[in-house]
Design a protein around this motif. Sequence first.
Motif, PDB file in Angstrom:
ATOM      1  N   ASP A  64       0.807  -1.233   0.000  1.00  0.00           N
ATOM      2  CA  ASP A  64       0.000   0.000   0.000  1.00  0.00           C
ATOM      3  C   ASP A  64       0.835   1.276   0.000  1.00  0.00           C
ATOM      4  O   ASP A  64       0.413   2.315   0.525  1.00  0.00           O
ATOM      5  CB  ASP A  64      -0.963   0.026   1.201  1.00  0.00           C
ATOM      6  N   LEU A  65       2.029   1.199  -0.608  1.00  0.00           N
ATOM      7  CA  LEU A  65       2.855   2.396  -0.710  1.00  0.00           C
ATOM      8  C   LEU A  65       2.407   3.183  -1.933  1.00  0.00           C
ATOM      9  O   LEU A  65       2.422   2.683  -3.058  1.00  0.00           O
ATOM     10  CB  LEU A  65       4.332   1.995  -0.835  1.00  0.00           C
ATOM     11  N   LYS A  66       2.017   4.424  -1.720  1.00  0.00           N
ATOM     12  CA  LYS A  66       1.408   5.227  -2.784  1.00  0.00           C
ATOM     13  C   LYS A  66       2.340   5.382  -3.978  1.00  0.00           C
ATOM     14  O   LYS A  66       1.903   5.331  -5.141  1.00  0.00           O
ATOM     15  CB  LYS A  66       1.031   6.595  -2.216  1.00  0.00           C
ATOM     16  N   VAL A  67       3.619   5.560  -3.729  1.00  0.00           N
ATOM     17  CA  VAL A  67       4.554   5.771  -4.827  1.00  0.00           C
ATOM     18  C   VAL A  67       4.556   4.570  -5.765  1.00  0.00           C
ATOM     19  O   VAL A  67       4.585   4.724  -7.001  1.00  0.00           O
ATOM     20  CB  VAL A  67       5.977   6.068  -4.292  1.00  0.00           C
ATOM     21  N   ASN A  68       4.507   3.365  -5.209  1.00  0.00           N
ATOM     22  CA  ASN A  68       4.518   2.173  -6.052  1.00  0.00           C
ATOM     23  C   ASN A  68       3.223   2.017  -6.827  1.00  0.00           C
ATOM     24  O   ASN A  68       3.232   1.608  -7.995  1.00  0.00           O
ATOM     25  CB  ASN A  68       4.780   0.924  -5.194  1.00  0.00           C
ATOM     26  N   LYS A  69       2.110   2.313  -6.196  1.00  0.00           N
ATOM     27  CA  LYS A  69       0.825   2.198  -6.881  1.00  0.00           C
ATOM     28  C   LYS A  69       0.741   3.201  -8.041  1.00  0.00           C
ATOM     29  O   LYS A  69       0.280   2.872  -9.137  1.00  0.00           O
ATOM     30  CB  LYS A  69      -0.325   2.412  -5.906  1.00  0.00           C
ATOM     31  N   GLU A  70       1.191   4.419  -7.806  1.00  0.00           N
ATOM     32  CA  GLU A  70       1.091   5.440  -8.855  1.00  0.00           C
ATOM     33  C   GLU A  70       2.065   5.157  -9.992  1.00  0.00           C
ATOM     34  O   GLU A  70       1.731   5.358 -11.171  1.00  0.00           O
ATOM     35  CB  GLU A  70       1.330   6.817  -8.249  1.00  0.00           C
ATOM     36  N   LEU A  71       3.265   4.687  -9.674  1.00  0.00           N
ATOM     37  CA  LEU A  71       4.208   4.332 -10.731  1.00  0.00           C
ATOM     38  C   LEU A  71       3.718   3.128 -11.525  1.00  0.00           C
ATOM     39  O   LEU A  71       3.845   3.092 -12.752  1.00  0.00           O
ATOM     40  CB  LEU A  71       5.586   4.046 -10.128  1.00  0.00           C
ATOM     41  N   HIS A  72       3.128   2.153 -10.829  1.00  0.00           N
ATOM     42  CA  HIS A  72       2.591   0.999 -11.534  1.00  0.00           C
ATOM     43  C   HIS A  72       1.469   1.412 -12.482  1.00  0.00           C
ATOM     44  O   HIS A  72       1.426   0.966 -13.638  1.00  0.00           O
ATOM     45  CB  HIS A  72       2.073  -0.045 -10.538  1.00  0.00           C
ATOM     46  N   ALA A  73       0.575   2.269 -12.014  1.00  0.00           N
ATOM     47  CA  ALA A  73      -0.526   2.730 -12.868  1.00  0.00           C
ATOM     48  C   ALA A  73       0.015   3.471 -14.091  1.00  0.00           C
ATOM     49  O   ALA A  73      -0.485   3.290 -15.215  1.00  0.00           O
ATOM     50  CB  ALA A  73      -1.464   3.630 -12.069  1.00  0.00           C
ATOM     51  N   HIS A  74       1.027   4.297 -13.883  1.00  0.00           N
ATOM     52  CA  HIS A  74       1.654   5.025 -14.994  1.00  0.00           C
ATOM     53  C   HIS A  74       2.276   4.038 -15.988  1.00  0.00           C
ATOM     54  O   HIS A  74       2.173   4.217 -17.211  1.00  0.00           O
ATOM     55  CB  HIS A  74       2.722   5.961 -14.430  1.00  0.00           C
ATOM     56  N   TYR A  75       2.896   2.995 -15.477  1.00  0.00           N
ATOM     57  CA  TYR A  75       3.517   1.952 -16.301  1.00  0.00           C
ATOM     58  C   TYR A  75       2.461   1.235 -17.143  1.00  0.00           C
ATOM     59  O   TYR A  75       2.636   1.046 -18.349  1.00  0.00           O
ATOM     60  CB  TYR A  75       4.214   0.974 -15.375  1.00  0.00           C
ATOM     61  N   VAL A  76       1.377   0.844 -16.504  1.00  0.00           N
ATOM     62  CA  VAL A  76       0.312   0.129 -17.215  1.00  0.00           C
ATOM     63  C   VAL A  76      -0.289   1.005 -18.314  1.00  0.00           C
ATOM     64  O   VAL A  76      -0.559   0.533 -19.426  1.00  0.00           O
ATOM     65  CB  VAL A  76      -0.771  -0.353 -16.232  1.00  0.00           C
TER      66      VAL A  76
END
Length: 317
Positions: A64-76
Motif C-alpha cells: 500500500d505504498l502510494k509511490v509504487n501504486k502510482e508508478l505501476h498505474a503510470h507503467y500500465v
Amino acid sequence: MENLLKVAMAQIAPVWLDKRATLQKIESCILDAVKEGTELIVFGEALLPGYPFWLAHTEGAAWDLKVNKELHAHYVRNAVQIETGELAGICTLAREHEIAIYLGVMERPHDRGGHSIYCSLVYIDAAGRIQSVHRKLQPTYDERLTWAPGDGHGLRVHSLKNFTVGGLNCWENWMPLPRAALYGQGENLHIAVWPGSERNTKDITRFIARESRSFVISVSSLMKHQDFPINTPHLDKILEKAPKVLANGGSCVAGPDGEWLVPPVLNTEGLIYHTLDFNRVYEERQNFDAVGHYSRPDVTKLQVNRERQSTIEMKDK
C-alpha cells in the motif's frame, strides 16, 4: 545471398515510460538501419516503454505504498495493446523496407483482461506481419512485483533467409528447457534481449552459442539519470537511491563456436551492425548438435505446451 544476413543491434535508451515518444525513437532507429541495408534489427527487453527500475530503489515490495501504486498505474497506461494496432506503424515500416524486427515491449493484452502487463518479445517479419508474441515465462525477482508470468505460446522460431531465428527475454536465457524448445525447432540464430548491462550478457551469450552451435545476438538497452523524463511520477524518489548508470549496454554477438564476433559494447548509444554467414552453423555442428546427432530422444525428451493461457473460455452457443 541467402547465406548472409546483416543485423543491427539497437542499443538505445527508451524515453522512459513514455510509450508514444519511445515508439518514435524506435521508428527512427528502424529507418536508420534501413539506410545501411539491415535485414534484421533487434531492440532490448521491455524497451517499449522501459524497464521498471524504480522497484529496486523505492521499497518496491512495501504494501500500500502510494509511490509504487502510482508508478505501476503510470507503467500500465504506457504499456502496449497489440490488439488495438499500437505496433501498426512499426509493422508498416517493416513491410515497406523489408526488414525483420525483434522488439521488447510491455504488453497489456486483452486476452488476460487488459489490466496486467507482460514482458513480451515481439517478432515482426519482413512483410510487416506479427508472427509471434512471447510473454516472458518467469519474471525475475523484483520484476514479479509489476509483471505477470507468461506462457509457452510464443516459444516459436521463424525462417529468415537461410536462418531459423528464435528469442528469449533476459534470464529466460538461463533456463535450459525453453532454450531446448527453440533448439528442437531448428533454431540457429538465437536472440537474447536484456534491459542492459554487461554482467548479463558477457557469459550467457557465448555459453548459448557454444551449447547450441548457433549465432547468438544479445541486445541491451541503456539507462542513465538523464534518461528519465522530468515529468516521471515520483522522479525525485527514484533518483534519490538509483545509481548514475542503471544500464550500461553490453550488446554483443557470438559465433557458433562460442567466440566473440562483436564483444560487449558499453556506454555507447546507437546501432551496432554485423553480417552473419550461415555456413558457420554447418561447420560447427559437424562435431556437436544438441538436438540432432548428439541427442538421445529415446532417453530424454521435452514436452512443450504452446497454448495461449486465459482465465476464461467463452462458448456462446
